[in-house]
Scaffold this active site. Sequence first.
Site, short mmCIF file in Angstrom:
data_model
loop_
_atom_site.label_atom_id
_atom_site.label_comp_id
_atom_site.label_asym_id
_atom_site.label_seq_id
_atom_site.Cartn_x
_atom_site.Cartn_y
_atom_site.Cartn_z
N LYS A 66 -6.46 1.33 1.33
CA LYS A 66 -5.56 1.98 0.37
C LYS A 66 -6.01 3.41 0.06
CE LYS A 66 -3.00 -1.80 -0.65
NZ LYS A 66 -3.57 -2.98 -0.02
C1 LIG Z 1 -3.03 -4.13 0.55
C2 LIG Z 1 -3.89 -4.84 1.51
C3 LIG Z 1 -3.36 -5.49 2.64
C4 LIG Z 1 -1.87 -5.59 2.90
O1 LIG Z 1 -1.28 -4.33 3.14
P1 LIG Z 1 0.29 -4.16 2.98
O2 LIG Z 1 0.55 -2.73 3.21
O3 LIG Z 1 0.60 -4.59 1.57
O4 LIG Z 1 0.93 -5.07 3.97
C5 LIG Z 1 -4.24 -6.05 3.55
N1 LIG Z 1 -5.57 -6.01 3.34
C6 LIG Z 1 -6.11 -5.41 2.27
C7 LIG Z 1 -7.59 -5.42 2.11
C8 LIG Z 1 -5.30 -4.80 1.32
O5 LIG Z 1 -5.85 -4.21 0.26
#
Ligand SMILES: *Cc1c(COP(=O)(O)O)cnc(C)c1O
Length: 460
Positions: free
Chosen positions: A112
């Site tokens: 993120k």
């Molecule tokens: C947010 C997240 C996901 C999923 O990503 P999306 O974009 O919501 O599909 C997978 N793994 C981790 C560690 C995340 O923080």
Amino acid sequence: MQFISTRGQASQTSFSDVLLAGLAPDGGLYLPQGWPQFSPAEIAAFKGARYQDVAFSILSRFTSGSFSDGELREAVEAAYADFDAPEIAPLTQIANDQYLLELFHGPTLSFKDIALQVLGQLFSRALAKCGGRATIVAATSGDTGSAAIAALGGLANIDVFVMHPKGRVSDVQRRQMTTSHHANVHNIALEGSFDDAQSIVKMLFADTAFADQISLTAVNSINFVRIAAQCVYYFTATAALEKPATFVVPTGNFGDIFAGEAASRMGLDVARLVIATNANDIMARALNDGVYEAGVSHATLSPSMDIQVASNFERALFEASNHDADWTAAAMGDFARSRKLVLPTPVLSQLRARYSAFASDDLETRAAIAAVHRETGRIIDPHTAVGVAAARKIGKSPSPVVVLSTAHPAKFPDAVRQAIGAPPPEPRRLSGMKDLPEKLDILSNDPVLIKQFISSRVAA
Ligand SMILES: *Cc1c(COP(=O)(O)O)cnc(C)c1O
């Protein structure tokens, strides 16, 4: 570059407006009016280039008209200044023709950070230019919250409200959010699921008088800027391998994997996109059975993917319906009412031409952590493990398989301990966090109450 809404009832708008608005006023999601195009020669030239330079090349196609090249360069450099890996998103081999794309070297140790750091930099520049202020309300399944706080905490003219499902994120994830000392950061532990939190955010947006009054903004992956920044590593990984790859993407809200579709629509040769889900398998069922239907939300070892309603799927549906905004709007309306959408055959076959999907449960997640540890000595996190488990279900692949490694294992020590008998070593980013005081409010799953809470804090 101009942007349109998937529901066709919002006027075309600029990159800055998309950045600051998040969700389109008709309830749809923004997409570029046309995808910028990169030629094979331009993509090949990304091999060996600095990540920041590739990010600049790609993002500048979206930001033109809103940010100058100088502003964008500065924002991108600042965004990636605090990453632990100089490559930003290094590719490491774990088996013959199988790789991990490590996306967790930023300040809060999940992928993120890669987009939210850019978003934060652009956000403060955009607000400074227009002299406005903004209220960010983010629903988080665990990692968006801390990444948003790291990117936006302490910035002037912004309030950040982060709602996480109480008791459904790991202790490390919670502390990363609640130990922020910035006065503009407000943590809400919601007595509900992530889907409840996400639906409250959508309700707040639908209350347009309130949304306008507080300048409400989303930094969830419904904000297109997240997708734009996440396309970049699909390009860098493909350029590094010098051939098209099969990308396996641990999926919750469908943002990260949709960034792969975006890259492919921008000219990148992608062999296949593999949706990897945990027991919250709505996306696997949608692809495999042709019915997109929300089930009950399960708590799993990979909490950031404990999501039933995958917001970004709307973007993929709009694309797969050949930009039929009327159909997309009607379909999303039906889904909102009945929690179920039967995918029409032409849409489903377009999706299946691009995506495959596999769900794995906690048992398989632990087994994948243990297997990778045994075979390579590496410790992977449970979300990455859902990806590895899916990769092992693909069978023989003619193209290299790249699993997106979405979080650092130290965020999920309990899951790792269950799999290999010991927790992962603690990185410097997390040391000392246990001793800091936590700041959060526990609120019931009630949109009216949440709205009051936000109003009172913004006014203060
Ligand atoms: C947010 C997240 C996901 C999923 O990503 P999306 O974009 O919501 O599909 C997978 N793994 C981790 C560690 C995340 O923080």
